[in-house]
Design a protein around this motif. Sequence first.
Motif, PDB file in Angstrom:
ATOM      1  N   SER A 104       0.748  -0.892  -0.137  1.00 26.09           N
ATOM      2  CA  SER A 104       0.045  -0.058  -0.263  1.00 26.09           C
ATOM      3  C   SER A 104       0.787   1.060   0.032  1.00 26.09           C
ATOM      4  N   SER A 145      -5.591  -4.856   0.909  1.00 20.66           N
ATOM      5  CA  SER A 145      -6.951  -4.020   0.846  1.00 20.66           C
ATOM      6  C   SER A 145      -6.709  -2.590   0.836  1.00 20.66           C
ATOM      7  N   ARG A 146      -5.694  -1.686   1.010  1.00 24.31           N
ATOM      8  CA  ARG A 146      -5.451  -0.681   0.903  1.00 24.31           C
ATOM      9  C   ARG A 146      -4.624  -0.113  -0.006  1.00 24.31           C
ATOM     10  N   ASP A 171      -6.385  -7.910   4.562  1.00 24.69           N
ATOM     11  CA  ASP A 171      -6.869  -6.653   5.069  1.00 24.69           C
ATOM     12  C   ASP A 171      -6.207  -6.816   6.506  1.00 24.69           C
ATOM     13  N   TYR A 175      -9.653  -2.764   7.749  1.00 24.85           N
ATOM     14  CA  TYR A 175     -10.107  -1.647   7.206  1.00 24.85           C
ATOM     15  C   TYR A 175     -11.368  -1.887   6.157  1.00 24.85           C
ATOM     16  N   ALA A 176     -11.157  -2.897   5.610  1.00 24.86           N
ATOM     17  CA  ALA A 176     -12.120  -3.220   4.424  1.00 24.86           C
ATOM     18  C   ALA A 176     -13.584  -3.616   4.808  1.00 24.86           C
ATOM     19  N   GLN A 180     -16.537  -3.749  -0.519  1.00 19.35           N
ATOM     20  CA  GLN A 180     -15.308  -3.163  -1.196  1.00 19.35           C
ATOM     21  C   GLN A 180     -14.242  -4.736  -1.352  1.00 19.35           C
ATOM     22  N   TYR A 181     -14.250  -5.178  -0.245  1.00 22.51           N
ATOM     23  CA  TYR A 181     -13.272  -6.409  -0.179  1.00 22.51           C
ATOM     24  C   TYR A 181     -13.663  -7.451  -1.465  1.00 22.51           C
ATOM     25  N   LEU A 184     -12.744  -6.039  -4.582  1.00 22.17           N
ATOM     26  CA  LEU A 184     -11.450  -6.154  -4.892  1.00 22.17           C
ATOM     27  C   LEU A 184     -11.058  -7.492  -5.455  1.00 22.17           C
ATOM     28  N   CYS A 204      -8.309 -11.641   6.620  1.00 19.94           N
ATOM     29  CA  CYS A 204      -9.048 -10.427   7.408  1.00 19.94           C
ATOM     30  C   CYS A 204      -8.816 -10.303   8.610  1.00 19.94           C
ATOM     31  N   ASN A 214     -16.373 -10.026   5.609  1.00 17.64           N
ATOM     32  CA  ASN A 214     -15.423  -9.793   4.506  1.00 17.64           C
ATOM     33  C   ASN A 214     -14.814 -11.182   3.800  1.00 17.64           C
TER      34      ASN A 214
END
Length: 519
Positions: A104, A145-146, A171, A175-176, A180-181, A184, A204, A214
Amino acid sequence: MAEKIIIFDTTLRDGEQCPGASMNLREKMEVARQLQRLNVDVIEAGFPVISDGDFEAVERIAKEIRGPIIAGLARCVPQDIDAAGAAIKAADNRGRIHVFLATSKIHREFKLKKAHDEIVRLATEAVRRAKSYVTDVEFSPEDGSRTEPEFLAKVVEAAISAGATTVNIPDTVGYAVPEQYGALIKYLKDNVHGIDDAIISAHCHNDLGLAVANSIAAIRNGARQIEGTINGIGERAGNVALEEVVMALKTRPDYYGSFYTEVHTQEIVKTSRLVSRMSGLMVARSKAIVGENAFAHSAGIHQDGILKHRETYEIMNPHDVGWGETELPLTKHSGRHALVSRLEHLGYNLNDEEIGQVFARFKEIGDKKKFVYDDDLNALVDDSMGMTKDTWNLDYINVTTGTSTVPTATVRLRRGDVVLQDSAPGNGAVDAAMKTIDRILHQKAELVEYHVIATTGGKDAVGEVTIKCDFGGGQLVTGKGASTDVIEASARAYLNAVNRVAGVSQVYNSAPQLIDTVP
Ligand code: KIV
Ligand code: ZN
């Protein structure tokens, strides 16, 4: 056709990373054997380069555990990969090297100080080096995830073309969120060239309490491996609790019927309790699947419903996860043979000397209480194990206490032929016992946590004390002790921590410092 979800257990690596959860070799072996019975697909046994203790644990697990794949973690650094390769060698063709590198923006800029191309190069070289040891190589872009999806896809593609057979999308900081996850994972599935040659994995963390959601979103979007821990132990809010993912898939075939795991779910409760005892991390009563109250019904309306038709208030059968197994309690009249077969049933693999120690404590307890239940035995095994002629053992304890007297303890300790005795006052009976041990051993520790539970019901129940102490330097050490007398159990727990600290400092002194950067 239903597709299998690979269950990757990282209780002994990511789980053990949580403060105060560190386990010694014997405890890690007990957990690994139980994970084998649980039938997980992969056991991540440790991070071999981090210390001699971690290396030895991964090596022993690779040598002794049959069935699951045994993985060792490594940064994208030659020294780490070589250590992991050596540690998992004994697993033969069931060894996996798991290499990770942060991708990230925030990690690239502040932690690694590396540009995109450098990250891709390091990941590629690491996977290639790992491939020189094993065919089964997993790559994790830490904080995946970021990471910007386009760059994530690029690194993952490079790792696959270098030979990664599993690509894990962590993750890392929890944060996910599920949409969104899941998206992705789908993005990688749609955009990474060669993605179908590798298994996509989800890893996760539970900082927002979304780890299970997630993980399931990942499965629905193409992930076929789930990484997590038993009871969800792990750094901060922990990792995804594997038992929750497994039971969600099993309990809701209407949604997830196209996926299955090969976990032996009747072993779940036993595994949960073992991990809790070995790590010293209590399971909340209300924890899903494995908490004491997970299948308890106290409201009258619920109890009435359950009696009429179980499914009115129970969505899972407690027997399916191992609750309610009938146990025949032992008594003081039970012999060594009965004890051994009960211990085997409970999953212990003890040598003659260890059985001798447990048997001696069993007889002591049997004299004090009518029935010795499985939970009492578990507590006794924890308490007796690791006691050798090289460790300090409790020979004798006497505490005088009352409403108008200063609590004072007299303790006699034995290590081999050395016997030491002293007395000290304290602020309460437990404090007096611990202060006396400190006085005898010329040490001082801060008691950070203290828990006592009755292993079974009744006034004569065995009390199991779990403590966490800081012997200086902020390294928390767990100690456990059991007795029908809680003061004695507390002294035993404290001594257990004292004995461990020698082992822990040995391990940590010899550890190369774990710098979370790439040279
Ligand atoms: O959370 C994380 O990013 C990890 C990696 C090492 C896989 O545990
Ligand atoms: Zn993690």
